[in-house]
Design a protein around this motif. Structure first.
Motif, mmCIF file in Angstrom:
data_model
loop_
_atom_site.group_PDB
_atom_site.id
_atom_site.type_symbol
_atom_site.label_atom_id
_atom_site.label_comp_id
_atom_site.label_asym_id
_atom_site.label_seq_id
_atom_site.Cartn_x
_atom_site.Cartn_y
_atom_site.Cartn_z
ATOM 1 N N UNK A 63 0.806 -1.224 0.000
ATOM 2 C CA UNK A 63 0.000 0.000 0.000
ATOM 3 C C UNK A 63 0.837 1.272 0.000
ATOM 4 N N UNK A 64 0.203 2.329 -0.492
ATOM 5 C CA UNK A 64 0.658 3.694 -0.263
ATOM 6 C C UNK A 64 -0.178 4.212 0.901
ATOM 7 N N UNK A 65 0.443 4.363 2.036
ATOM 8 C CA UNK A 65 -0.272 4.797 3.234
ATOM 9 C C UNK A 65 -0.263 6.318 3.308
ATOM 10 N N UNK A 66 -1.436 6.889 3.530
ATOM 11 C CA UNK A 66 -1.513 8.337 3.704
ATOM 12 C C UNK A 66 -2.323 8.626 4.968
ATOM 13 N N UNK A 67 -1.680 9.255 5.947
ATOM 14 C CA UNK A 67 -2.319 9.594 7.214
ATOM 15 C C UNK A 67 -2.755 11.059 7.178
ATOM 16 N N UNK A 68 -4.043 11.286 7.367
ATOM 17 C CA UNK A 68 -4.612 12.632 7.290
ATOM 18 C C UNK A 68 -5.161 13.017 8.665
ATOM 19 N N UNK A 69 -4.530 13.999 9.295
ATOM 20 C CA UNK A 69 -4.893 14.415 10.651
ATOM 21 C C UNK A 69 -5.992 15.480 10.589
ATOM 22 N N UNK A 70 -7.165 15.125 11.072
ATOM 23 C CA UNK A 70 -8.331 16.000 10.914
ATOM 24 C C UNK A 70 -8.412 17.086 11.983
ATOM 25 N N UNK A 71 -7.540 17.051 12.988
ATOM 26 C CA UNK A 71 -7.595 18.066 14.039
ATOM 27 C C UNK A 71 -6.305 18.862 14.153
#
Length: 361
Positions: free
Chosen positions: A273-281
């Motif tokens: 996978x291409x992991x993408x972490x998106x922090x919503x706060x």
């Protein structure tokens, strides 16, 4: 309101309950707020209605029972030294929780003050003092002298000292899975002897957007920008795993410590996978040319967290975290999303389905 509650009768009982509602608002606000937001945002009424019913019953039943059976009031335990000990003990717990929520703010604004080991040292000191207080080695001004220990007090002090000792290895990098959800991310650990806080290091790390702000545990080579992840997906011909997460998301930390750390999951995340972490706060300010008015909410998006929160809500119809979505290089969803679930085998099945769906395209 409290003075009026001394009048007695039904009026006094009403003001007693009203006073309780006033002073408990800081605790009840998050519960009521969550239920009302759920009703407004999702259009569901049964769940919020049941939650409000349960909440109102919990407040009303004690007063109703004492009004019907006033003699029960005489049988309630009398206040004294034992009650002061409970208040002080709860004060220690509240002090510890205050640092937990302060650490969330520290992470969201990237102050870098309360990293994981500093946080653990503070908690170890707080709970050690609580333990010494319970065994009578520390006495405050309003306390009565503790000449002998009761069995409940001895048992609680043993639990507190045991918890304190349990946290000690965490200062040196131990994962502490049972409380990992309450701690700052393992990647904020400064003093690490176990290798758990290893951050991803690749040739492309320097070219990643926001790589200086975020780090993913276990050496995972993650992206933190959705558009960059799409480009990388097409380049390497791999699916994307969207990880909607947050600094204050306790369940996100629990998933990372209990599920992502599993060798079967970790291998698939690194290889497939291409992991993408998106922090919503996250509170990082967007550049002026990146700020925009959301078509979904109509509000101006000014921070990075608002951008990813708006993207999640507009694209997938939810704003809960953690939330995992498998998409291809064009952003098309490949499988059903996955929310918080500590079942490792179920998570492995979820990412395997995503890999299979991508190969079948």
């Amino acid at each position: 309101m409290d003075e009026k509650s001394n009048k007695g009768g039904i009026i006094g009982l009403f003001f007693m309950a009203f006073t309780l509602a006033l002073v408990s608002f800081s605790c009840t606000g998050p519960i009521i707020g969550t239920l009302l937001v759920d009703a407004v945002s999702n259009g569901t009424y049964y769940g919020p209605a049941m939650g409000m019913l349960g909440f109102s019953l919990a407040l009303a039943i004690p007063f109703t029972l004492f009004a019907i059976f006033p003699s029960w009031l005489k049988e309630l335990p009398k206040s004294g030294g034992w009650l002061n000990s409970i208040k002080v003990s709860l004060g220690f717990l509240e002090f510890a929780l205050a640092f937990k929520y302060l650490s969330n703010v520290d992470l969201a604004y990237h102050w870098g003050v309360l990293n994981r080991d500093v946080f653990l040292i503070i908690w170890i000191i707080i709970f050690a003092f609580l333990g010494f207080y319970l065994v009578g080695k520390i006495r405050l001004s309003h306390d009565t002298e503790t000449k002998t220990l009761s069995l409940p007090r001895l048992f609680v002090s043993m639990l507190v000292f045991g918890f304190t000792l349990y946290m000690l290895p965490g200062v040196f990098g131990a994962s502490l899975k049972s409380i990992s959800a309450w701690l700052p991310p393992i990647t904020s650990q400064e003093f690490d002897l176990t290798g758990s806080a290893v951050k991803e290091k690749t040739e492309e790390t320097a070219n990643k957007k926001y790589a200086s702000l975020f780090h993913t545990p276990y050496g995972l080579d993650a992206f933190y920008d959705y558009e960059q992840a799409l480009v990388q997906s097409k380049k390497l011909n791999k699916p994307i795993l969207l990880d909607f997460t947050g600094w204050s998301c306790t369940n996100c930390r629990k998933m990372e410590a209990s599920v992502w750390s599993d060798p079967a999951v970790l291998e698939r995340l690194k290889k497939d996978y291409i992991l993408v972490s998106l922090y919503v706060d996250d509170k990082s300010e967007l550049a002026e040319n990146e700020k925009y008015i959301s078509k979904f909410s109509g509000r101006k998006v000014k921070t990075l967290g608002q951008k990813w929160s708006d993207f999640q809500a507009a694209s997938f119809g939810t704003n809960s975290q953690p939330y995992y979505v498998v998409v291809d290089g064009s952003g098309n969803r490949l499988t059903s999303p996955q929310a918080f679930d500590l079942n490792v085998s179920k998570y492995v099945t979820f990412i395997d389905k995503g890999t299979a769906a991508y190969k079948d395209m």
